[in-house]
Scaffold this motif. Structure first.
Motif, short mmCIF file in Angstrom:
data_model
loop_
_atom_site.label_atom_id
_atom_site.label_comp_id
_atom_site.label_asym_id
_atom_site.label_seq_id
_atom_site.Cartn_x
_atom_site.Cartn_y
_atom_site.Cartn_z
N UNK A 2 0.86 -1.19 0.00
CA UNK A 2 0.00 0.00 0.00
C UNK A 2 0.89 1.23 0.00
N UNK A 3 0.30 2.37 -0.31
CA UNK A 3 1.03 3.64 -0.29
C UNK A 3 0.02 4.74 0.03
N UNK A 4 0.55 5.83 0.58
CA UNK A 4 -0.33 6.95 0.88
C UNK A 4 0.46 8.25 0.88
N UNK A 5 -0.26 9.34 0.77
CA UNK A 5 0.31 10.67 0.88
C UNK A 5 -0.22 11.30 2.17
N UNK A 6 0.48 12.31 2.67
CA UNK A 6 0.02 12.94 3.90
C UNK A 6 0.41 14.41 3.93
N UNK A 7 -0.41 15.20 4.61
CA UNK A 7 -0.15 16.61 4.79
C UNK A 7 -1.21 17.20 5.69
N UNK A 8 -1.00 18.42 6.14
CA UNK A 8 -1.97 19.05 7.04
C UNK A 8 -3.34 19.16 6.38
N UNK A 9 -3.38 19.62 5.15
CA UNK A 9 -4.66 19.84 4.49
C UNK A 9 -5.41 18.54 4.27
N UNK A 10 -4.70 17.50 3.83
CA UNK A 10 -5.36 16.27 3.42
C UNK A 10 -5.33 15.16 4.46
N UNK A 11 -4.56 15.32 5.53
CA UNK A 11 -4.36 14.27 6.52
C UNK A 11 -3.66 13.09 5.84
N UNK A 12 -4.27 11.92 5.83
CA UNK A 12 -3.70 10.73 5.19
C UNK A 12 -4.59 10.35 4.01
N UNK A 13 -3.98 10.24 2.83
CA UNK A 13 -4.74 9.94 1.61
C UNK A 13 -4.12 8.73 0.92
N UNK A 14 -4.85 7.63 0.78
CA UNK A 14 -4.31 6.44 0.10
C UNK A 14 -4.01 6.73 -1.37
N UNK A 15 -2.97 6.10 -1.88
CA UNK A 15 -2.64 6.17 -3.31
C UNK A 15 -3.04 4.84 -3.92
N UNK A 16 -3.97 4.89 -4.87
CA UNK A 16 -4.47 3.67 -5.50
C UNK A 16 -3.70 3.24 -6.72
N UNK A 17 -3.14 4.23 -7.46
CA UNK A 17 -2.41 3.87 -8.67
C UNK A 17 -1.39 4.95 -9.01
N UNK A 18 -0.40 4.56 -9.79
CA UNK A 18 0.63 5.47 -10.30
C UNK A 18 0.62 5.36 -11.81
N UNK A 19 0.55 6.52 -12.48
CA UNK A 19 0.58 6.55 -13.94
C UNK A 19 1.87 7.18 -14.41
N UNK A 20 2.58 6.50 -15.33
CA UNK A 20 3.79 7.03 -15.94
C UNK A 20 3.59 7.01 -17.46
N UNK A 21 4.63 7.39 -18.19
CA UNK A 21 4.54 7.35 -19.65
C UNK A 21 4.34 5.93 -20.16
N UNK A 22 4.66 4.94 -19.32
CA UNK A 22 4.55 3.54 -19.73
C UNK A 22 3.22 2.90 -19.38
N UNK A 23 2.40 3.59 -18.61
CA UNK A 23 1.11 3.01 -18.26
C UNK A 23 0.69 3.28 -16.83
#
Length: 350
Positions: free
Chosen positions: A291-312
């Motif tokens: 699993x992965x997540x982002x965090x900050x004061x504004x958003x608290x803890x936000x899960x990351x469901x997917x990562x998109x790059x030039x390859x997909x």
């Protein structure tokens, strides 16, 4: 247009950062007198010279923190002294005057007291505070300004993302950077955010919510999101969860929520490893992160469901909020809203 509202009349549908409370706090700095006494005044437009140096040379810094309605009926700031210290770090990097830590905290507390009736009390709601400092001296000389304005404004808010705790999708560009070594990446200054807006627009155009930035040298190692720090969760040899986050290297903002979550994780018996995270760890068939997540004061803890790059597009885990992400968010909110004891003295009651 942004509006000033009394949230007792509009307790729901606040959004984030579009509404403001009735008051603001001001102080001015000049070389001979230093900082003037704090003033609580009505929230109103600022009067600036068109030659104000912030408009031309970018001397503008800010912070973000929240006042929370507590279970006992009180209102409290969360770790305001940490924000004050980071504010001064940013000021030093941009050749701006330091603001006494207690003055910063007092200014935030005064605003909350003045607009206490406007602090929303619905689930997940809070009063977001935006302290900022700008160079107001009218001059076109290329040098540090000699006059500054410090202000605090307040915005009653819901969740940062409209979907609340749903997982977000992030876009990872390989041809743009947020910050380079020796630059201003560790300062919370306006220019850092302006430089990322074009990439944010591209991310949204591709159906993503945010940008996941890579390092400037190799375009390989994960740094942070547009306004949040990054965490991944992998496994210890024993099978226990291991929290992983990139190290603070001068190009990543030292997030207060990042620091808080590392300490909460330790209290839960979860170890944190600060190391470089190769983007390949998120985008190969042998994904190491469950699993992965982002965090900050504004958003608290936000899960990351997917990562998109030039390859997909690459889905992390099952694409939904993970177990540890959910636990950390719940623990953090419980402390902030007064549902758990404040064992580390993070709460500053107003």
């Amino acid at each position: 247009m942004s509006t000033v509202v009394n949230t007792s009349e509009a307790p729901t549908g606040l959004g984030f950062g579009a509404r403001f409370t009735a008051s603001m706090v001001l102080s001015r700095w000049t070389p001979g007198d230093g900082w003037s006494a704090l003033e609580v005044v009505p929230h109103r437009p600022l009067e600036l010279s068109p030659a104000a140096m912030a408009l031309h040379y970018g001397q503008a810094i800010f912070e973000g923190l929240k006042a929370f309605p507590r279970a006992d009926g009180s209102l409290a700031l969360f770790r305001p002294h940490a924000n004050a210290e980071r504010f001064n770090h940013s000021a030093e990097r941009l050749a701006m005057p330091a603001l006494p830590v207690e003055t910063f905290v007092d200014a935030c507390a005064r605003l909350v007291r003045a607009d206490a009736s406007e602090v929303p009390t619905g689930p997940g709601q809070s009063l977001y505070l935006r302290p900022f400092m700008i160079a107001v001296e009218p001059s076109l000389g290329v040098r540090p300004a000699q006059e500054y304005l410090f202000a605090v404004i307040g915005s009653p808010v819901d969740h940062f993302f409209a979907d609340g705790f749903e997982a977000i999708d992030v876009w990872c560009p390989s041809d743009q950077i947020r910050a380079a070594p020796g630059g201003t990446g560790a300062a919370k200054c306006a220019g850092n955010y302006a430089g990322g807006l074009a990439a944010k627009s591209l991310a949204v155009a591709q159906g993503c919510h945010e940008v996941l930035w890579l390092d400037a040298r190799e375009h390989r190692f994960v740094e942070e999101l547009g306004a949040m720090n990054f965490f991944g969760v992998t496994r210890e040899p024993s099978g226990a969860p291991l929290l992983v986050t990139p190290p603070l290297s001068g190009t990543i903002l030292a997030g207060n929520t990042r620091n808080t979550l590392i300490q909460i994780a330790a209290d839960l018996g979860v170890r944190t490893e600060q190391r470089h995270v190769d983007i390949a760890e998120l985008t190969t068939g042998d994904v190491r992160f469950v699993e992965a997540f982002a965090c900050g004061t504004a958003a608290s803890v936000v899960p990351i469901g997917s990562v998109t790059t030039a390859d997909g597009r690459y889905v992390l885990g099952d694409g939904r909020p993970g177990e540890l992400s959910t636990r950390l968010r719940e623990e953090l909110a419980a402390i902030q809203y007064g549902e758990r004891p404040d064992a580390r003295n993070w709460i500053h009651t107003v």
